[in-house]
Design a protein around this motif. Sequence first.
Motif, short mmCIF file in Angstrom:
data_model
loop_
_atom_site.label_atom_id
_atom_site.label_comp_id
_atom_site.label_asym_id
_atom_site.label_seq_id
_atom_site.Cartn_x
_atom_site.Cartn_y
_atom_site.Cartn_z
N ASN A 538 12.35 45.19 68.44
CA ASN A 538 12.15 45.51 67.03
C ASN A 538 13.35 46.31 66.52
OD1 ASN A 538 9.65 44.32 67.16
ND2 ASN A 538 8.52 46.24 67.30
N PHE A 539 13.75 46.03 65.28
CA PHE A 539 14.82 46.82 64.66
C PHE A 539 14.60 46.89 63.16
CE2 PHE A 539 16.34 42.46 65.02
CZ PHE A 539 16.88 42.20 63.77
N SER A 540 15.18 47.91 62.54
CA SER A 540 15.06 48.13 61.09
C SER A 540 16.44 48.13 60.46
CB SER A 540 14.36 49.47 60.81
OG SER A 540 13.07 49.49 61.39
N ILE A 541 16.55 47.53 59.26
CA ILE A 541 17.80 47.44 58.52
C ILE A 541 17.63 48.18 57.19
CG2 ILE A 541 19.50 45.89 57.49
CD1 ILE A 541 19.34 45.78 60.54
N ALA A 542 18.49 49.19 56.93
CA ALA A 542 18.36 50.01 55.72
C ALA A 542 19.04 49.39 54.51
CB ALA A 542 18.94 51.41 55.98
N ARG A 543 20.07 48.57 54.72
CA ARG A 543 20.78 47.92 53.62
C ARG A 543 21.08 46.48 54.00
NH1 ARG A 543 26.01 51.33 52.73
NH2 ARG A 543 26.43 49.60 51.30
N ALA A 544 21.03 45.59 53.02
CA ALA A 544 21.32 44.19 53.28
C ALA A 544 22.74 44.03 53.79
CB ALA A 544 21.12 43.37 52.01
N GLY A 545 22.92 43.12 54.75
CA GLY A 545 24.25 42.88 55.30
C GLY A 545 24.18 41.99 56.53
N GLN A 546 25.34 41.78 57.15
CA GLN A 546 25.43 40.96 58.36
C GLN A 546 24.93 41.76 59.56
OE1 GLN A 546 26.28 37.82 58.14
NE2 GLN A 546 26.25 37.28 60.32
N VAL A 547 24.11 41.11 60.38
CA VAL A 547 23.51 41.79 61.54
C VAL A 547 23.76 40.95 62.79
CG1 VAL A 547 21.38 42.63 62.59
CG2 VAL A 547 21.73 42.87 60.12
N THR A 548 24.17 41.63 63.86
CA THR A 548 24.37 40.98 65.16
C THR A 548 23.59 41.72 66.22
OG1 THR A 548 26.61 40.29 64.53
CG2 THR A 548 26.06 40.22 66.87
N LEU A 549 22.85 40.96 67.04
CA LEU A 549 22.13 41.54 68.18
C LEU A 549 22.51 40.74 69.42
CD1 LEU A 549 20.02 43.52 69.29
CD2 LEU A 549 18.26 41.82 68.76
N ASN A 550 23.24 41.40 70.34
CA ASN A 550 23.74 40.75 71.54
C ASN A 550 23.13 41.35 72.79
OD1 ASN A 550 25.52 39.00 70.21
ND2 ASN A 550 27.15 40.53 70.17
N VAL A 551 23.04 40.53 73.85
CA VAL A 551 22.61 40.98 75.17
C VAL A 551 23.81 40.91 76.11
CG1 VAL A 551 21.08 40.55 77.13
CG2 VAL A 551 20.25 40.17 74.79
N TYR A 552 24.04 41.99 76.88
CA TYR A 552 25.15 42.08 77.81
C TYR A 552 24.63 42.42 79.21
CZ TYR A 552 27.90 42.63 73.50
OH TYR A 552 28.46 42.46 72.26
N ASN A 553 25.39 42.03 80.24
CA ASN A 553 25.08 42.52 81.58
C ASN A 553 25.75 43.87 81.78
OD1 ASN A 553 27.80 42.00 82.21
ND2 ASN A 553 27.33 40.00 83.12
N VAL A 554 25.54 44.50 82.93
CA VAL A 554 26.05 45.86 83.14
C VAL A 554 27.57 45.89 83.26
CG1 VAL A 554 23.93 46.78 84.15
CG2 VAL A 554 25.60 45.60 85.61
#
Length: 611
Positions: A538-554
């Motif tokens: 879950n995530f919250s965005i305070a202002r409209a814009g481009q959003v990226t959510l990435n998964v990385y290894n260690v």
Amino acid sequence: MKTLKLNSKRFSNLVTLTSLATASILTVGLLTSAQAQSSISFQIDNFFGNPSCGPEMFTDQNGILNPDPTCDPCGPLTFTAFEQFGYNNGLGPQGEAATTSSVSNNNMPVAALAPADVGNASLIIDQTFGLSSFEHTADQNDPATFGSWGDHRQYVGGHAYIVVDGDTVLEVGSITFDLWVNYPAPFGQGNISSGFGMGYLYGLDDDPNWVAALDPQGTGQINFNLNSMSPTAIVFPPNSPCQTRYGYYDVNVTISPNAIPRIVEFGELPFGNGALSFQNSQVDFNFEMGVGGGEQFNQFDVMAMRVEDAPDGNLPEGINSIEQNHFWHLGTTMESFETDVTFDLTDITLAGNPSNYRILRKPDGSNDWQIFGDISLLNGGTELRANNVTGFSDWAIGDVGDGALPVELQSFEANVNGRNVELTWTTATETDNQGFVVERSLDSENFIEIASYKTSVALIGRGTSASETNYKYTDSRVSNGSTYYYRLVDVSYEGIRNENEIIKISVRNENTESEILNLDYELKQNFPNPFNPSTQINFSIARAGQVTLNVYNVSGQLVKTLVNNAFDKGNYNVEWNGTNSNGSQVSSGVYLYKLTTSNGFSATKKMFLIK
């Protein structure tokens, strides 16, 4: 995926193998006396096998692959099964074509066929048989099994026709062979213990006399068997690639009537994971992972055979009856795998309630059925799933005999209560109910466990009770504007899971507008954590814009991009199913997920994938 509708009958006889090389060859048993009443046999010279790139046949007691210990010219090569067999012209030891050298009439009806017709007949096999399933029948890492090594394998897809004086009189397609191979002494018993072959009559121009002789019951299917096979020449060039290893064989083929129908379907998973649905044999697979078989680790074939006959073998304690109309044989060429297997219960004729059905498995080489304990009853009792399967063989459906429902559910409801979703349900009766598991999904298909009787006292069942009982669970990890699907699972003391109905709810509470006005950027901890096989972020965005959510290894390497879009102000929910950008399952361990916006916000958190 291909589907073959076939008939066959299992044979039992012994054929001696003269060398280790012949152990890699598809050889099946002799005809029984009942089948010999009407059959025709062909002696075929120079039957061709290639390439020797299939699954490894031998390992030592430490699991290390062994070369053929009896084949000096072979060099230090792992002995592997042939991937296919065929009738290839001009590929004999001296460049000869495969030929029919002799024909014998085994009690064919003289009223239907003139003797000259049989004597002038030839059998042409113009398509190759491909390996679709392979499994060792003994644990070669166990010293106690030495002397009984062997394997169980299936070859599918052959095509043949009988020619008399240049005219085709019978065409046979979709030929399949199912056999048990015992390796030569001292490794195995040195013979073939049993096997069968079958094919489908589909030639539009088949001679009616030949059809009447070999298919008197009008099934459209016949037995198509290799009775004996002897190598005329085998070539395994030392230190050569497996594609160049091949063999030539003289084989006796007998065609005869058939009585027991089988449905065979086969497909391939290129990366060892994903779903396969075999509708005709009524079985589905969902592979979590698979390691390719064969010398080049590129064998990912899967086969399902539904046998329309009563299964033989001894029932385990607690099982009162077994489905008498059909059972399944499942196989693969993969070296190892993990999958769920779902069986359709539509055609099951057992009496009683499906909640008392059990999945039974009979390992290769055994006559004893075993109860497969990790199962789930799905879709209102119309499907039964075996979870976390790591080995194939014969499978069937059994019944424990008690007609009572484990949990009689009166109601299951979901309601929005403030910023939470409140789930309530009522049971009328419970029988051996250990407790409940609550699962949630964003798409009604991919569910994750969010609560369990193992960690929540409120979800512990009443055991056995004839009185009404009310339960409640509150899900506080929800987002405004999102839609959720919930599924309730009751679990018996035996560990049998019964999946109940799915309910849907959209979260729209009264404070949505004011909450959005006062919204801050936030990346929440994934849930559940640790997780398997999927988790929600879950995530919250305070202002409209481009959003990226990435998964990385260690190590900081990108595993997968979950989000890369423009978002309005609001609360959002994303699911990660533990796969990388190629769709392959990743290994257990620690992973990082990072949220970045075009407005300068960035946050990173850890999550743990366990298997």
